[in-house]
Design a protein around this motif. Structure first.
Motif, PDB file in Angstrom:
ATOM      1  N   UNK A  48      -3.864   4.386 -11.053  1.00  0.00           N
ATOM      2  CA  UNK A  48      -3.114   5.621 -11.271  1.00  0.00           C
ATOM      3  C   UNK A  48      -4.019   6.835 -11.385  1.00  0.00           C
ATOM      4  N   UNK A  49      -5.262   6.641 -11.878  1.00  0.00           N
ATOM      5  CA  UNK A  49      -6.191   7.762 -12.066  1.00  0.00           C
ATOM      6  C   UNK A  49      -6.966   8.101 -10.799  1.00  0.00           C
ATOM      7  N   UNK A  50      -6.922   7.228  -9.787  1.00  0.00           N
ATOM      8  CA  UNK A  50      -7.689   7.466  -8.566  1.00  0.00           C
ATOM      9  C   UNK A  50      -7.032   8.570  -7.741  1.00  0.00           C
ATOM     10  N   UNK A  51      -7.831   9.412  -7.063  1.00  0.00           N
ATOM     11  CA  UNK A  51      -7.261  10.541  -6.314  1.00  0.00           C
ATOM     12  C   UNK A  51      -6.138  10.179  -5.353  1.00  0.00           C
ATOM     13  N   UNK A  52      -6.229   9.072  -4.593  1.00  0.00           N
ATOM     14  CA  UNK A  52      -5.115   8.791  -3.675  1.00  0.00           C
ATOM     15  C   UNK A  52      -3.795   8.489  -4.374  1.00  0.00           C
ATOM     16  N   UNK A  53      -3.855   8.128  -5.667  1.00  0.00           N
ATOM     17  CA  UNK A  53      -2.661   7.728  -6.406  1.00  0.00           C
ATOM     18  C   UNK A  53      -2.302   8.705  -7.525  1.00  0.00           C
ATOM     19  N   UNK A  54      -3.250   9.551  -7.906  1.00  0.00           N
ATOM     20  CA  UNK A  54      -3.080  10.346  -9.122  1.00  0.00           C
ATOM     21  C   UNK A  54      -1.862  11.256  -9.048  1.00  0.00           C
ATOM     22  N   UNK A  55      -1.538  11.752  -7.858  1.00  0.00           N
ATOM     23  CA  UNK A  55      -0.397  12.656  -7.746  1.00  0.00           C
ATOM     24  C   UNK A  55       0.934  11.989  -8.023  1.00  0.00           C
ATOM     25  N   UNK A  56       0.961  10.644  -8.040  1.00  0.00           N
ATOM     26  CA  UNK A  56       2.208   9.932  -8.252  1.00  0.00           C
ATOM     27  C   UNK A  56       2.377   9.484  -9.706  1.00  0.00           C
ATOM     28  N   UNK A  57       1.288   9.435 -10.455  1.00  0.00           N
ATOM     29  CA  UNK A  57       1.311   9.149 -11.890  1.00  0.00           C
ATOM     30  C   UNK A  57       2.186   7.967 -12.269  1.00  0.00           C
ATOM     31  N   UNK A  58       1.943   6.789 -11.697  1.00  0.00           N
ATOM     32  CA  UNK A  58       2.762   5.632 -12.071  1.00  0.00           C
ATOM     33  C   UNK A  58       2.392   5.101 -13.441  1.00  0.00           C
ATOM     34  N   UNK A  59       3.314   4.394 -14.081  1.00  0.00           N
ATOM     35  CA  UNK A  59       2.999   3.706 -15.324  1.00  0.00           C
ATOM     36  C   UNK A  59       3.432   2.251 -15.197  1.00  0.00           C
ATOM     37  N   UNK A  60       3.250   1.472 -16.254  1.00  0.00           N
ATOM     38  CA  UNK A  60       3.555   0.041 -16.247  1.00  0.00           C
ATOM     39  C   UNK A  60       4.520  -0.280 -17.369  1.00  0.00           C
ATOM     40  N   UNK A  61       5.582  -1.003 -17.039  1.00  0.00           N
ATOM     41  CA  UNK A  61       6.495  -1.502 -18.065  1.00  0.00           C
ATOM     42  C   UNK A  61       6.397  -3.018 -18.089  1.00  0.00           C
ATOM     43  N   UNK A  62       6.131  -3.563 -19.245  1.00  0.00           N
ATOM     44  CA  UNK A  62       6.064  -5.019 -19.411  1.00  0.00           C
ATOM     45  C   UNK A  62       7.422  -5.533 -19.877  1.00  0.00           C
ATOM     46  N   UNK A  63       7.934  -6.494 -19.154  1.00  0.00           N
ATOM     47  CA  UNK A  63       9.194  -7.136 -19.527  1.00  0.00           C
ATOM     48  C   UNK A  63       8.895  -8.447 -20.243  1.00  0.00           C
TER      49      UNK A  63
END
Length: 428
Positions: A47-62
């Motif tokens: 998520x912190x890498x430049x190719x991905x940072x603009x999307x700001x994903x997070x993680x939900x644990x079920x």
């Protein structure tokens, strides 16, 4: 229905694509002992890498108890589809989210739900793969292109080229057969979904390299549908297919909405008892004509509406069958077992891809176009599944079950003998 504020993610500047409303989901299954804290760190790394940072994903644990009784994999599919379809977070939380679901003691699923306007299907696969690369310490930012490098990118280029392509479409659009539907029916649609599972050997025959484009799952399905629809008295039906700008314009591995819609015609005039290869070549010829004269979909709609070649968006576009296919998703062959950081062996495969596809409250990439048939192609184990979402408007149309039956007959006829003449389905 308008997207909620948290889902209004614009495409990279300058890339004018129409990837559609709503969200979609893909997932990978991991077998082996997993360190969930390490996995969460891998998501943060990506998520912190430049190719991905603009999307700001997070993680939900079920938790396992969220799956309920019965088959855990079927329950996981239901959970991921529910996450895809539920309203956006009212608190403005991230609209792009990884979901970690435990299946059993050593079985896990990593899913990714994202708005289509932010990530296309190919991007979902790339992001899921990047997380596992980071988990094993093999993630390399340099392997992915930064979307900001494409700010100002225009796939058409010079204004003169844009005008030349508009003039071509001015001549081409009147050749489409206009669907017979009223403006009222576009907003009162009932969707019926049908699924057709095609075994691996038959699918390999269908996509075995017919025509200049070689093996193309989406175009093979278009060719088969064109022959079926001709038998139902709709020889001029227009089609749309996914058009991946990464390959066409050599953009490299970049994440985002870089898949556009490409309308085209399949001209079957003069064909009598052709072999499948002949219909496939006609299909590819129509597709290539549209590729050569490609206009970003919003510009094409604007041109058609301004010239009167298209009805208003709330009736229907002239292409009323849309086929979606990711050109190069990972196959569901298990990875070679390797040591897991948590200990033991580890393997990864696609998770129930075909079961995560299908109707989600709208059809196609632009529902105002009034698509009659929306087709998704996914895999399940070693086989391929066609998911047909069929609209039953007020005017007379063949039902989804009837069309599926014709398609099933045709697929297995071609699979058994691709050189044999195609049957006259109108006599059945």
């Amino acid at each position: 229905m308008r997207a909620r504020r948290s889902e209004r993610i614009p495409p990279p500047p300058g890339v004018l694509l129409e990837t559609g409303p709503g969200r979609h989901v893909r997932a990978l299954r991991a077998d082996g002992e997993v360190d969930t804290d390490r996995l969460a760190t891998a998501v943060r790394t990506v998520a912190a890498a430049p190719p991905f940072a603009g999307f700001a994903p997070d993680l939900r644990r079920h938790h396992a108890d969220e799956l309920g009784p019965g088959d855990p994999m079927a329950s996981c599919v239901a959970l991921l589809r529910a996450e895809r379809d539920r309203p956006a977070d009212r608190d403005g939380g991230p609209p792009i989210r990884f979901h970690w679901v435990p299946l059993a003691e050593h079985g896990h699923v990593l899913g990714l739900v994202a708005p289509r306007r932010a990530l296309d299907a190919r991007s979902l696969y790339a992001a899921l793969g990047a997380v596992f690369q980071a988990y094993f310490g093999r993630f390399r930012v340099a392997a992915y292109r930064d979307p900001t490098e494409l700010a100002g990118f225009d796939p058409v280029g010079r204004p003169a080229a844009d005008q030349a392509r508009r003039r071509w479409w001015d001549k081409e659009l009147p050749r489409y057969a206009t669907p017979v539907r009223s403006a009222r029916t576009a907003h009162r649609r009932t969707v019926r979904s049908e699924r057709l599972r095609v075994d691996a050997q038959c699918w390999a025959t269908l996509t075995g390299g017919n025509g200049p484009l070689g093996a193309s799952g989406s175009l093979a399905v278009v060719a088969l549908l064109a022959w079926c629809l001709r038998a139902q008295g709709r020889p001029g039906t227009g089609f749309c297919c996914d058009f991946d700008l990464r390959d066409a314009y050599e953009l490299g591995p970049v994440l985002g909405p870089f898949t556009d819609r490409l309308p085209f015609r399949v001209d079957l005039d003069g064909l009598k008892s052709p072999a499948f290869s002949e219909v496939m070549q006609r299909t590819q010829a129509g597709f290539l004509d549209s590729v050569v004269h490609y206009l970003p979909y919003p510009r094409l709609l604007d041109q058609g509406l301004r010239t009167g070649a298209l009805p208003t968006p709330h009736t229907a576009a002239l292409w009323d069958v849309t086929v979606h296919f990711c050109r190069n998703p990972p196959r569901s062959a298990r990875t070679k077992n390797e040591g897991s950081p948590a200990g033991g062996l580890f393997s990864i495969e696609l998770f129930r891809e075909a079961e995560l596809l299908g109707h989600t409250g709208h059809l196609g990439a632009a529902p105002d176009d009034g698509a009659l048939l929306d087709v998704h192609i996914g895999e399940l184990d070693d086989d391929t599944v066609l998911v047909l979402d069929h609209v039953q408007p007020d005017v007379t149309e063949a039902g989804a079950a009837q069309l599926m039956d014709l398609l099933r007959q045709l697929i297995y006829r071609v699979g058994a003998d691709p050189a044999a003449p195609l049957p006259d389905l109108s006599q059945r």
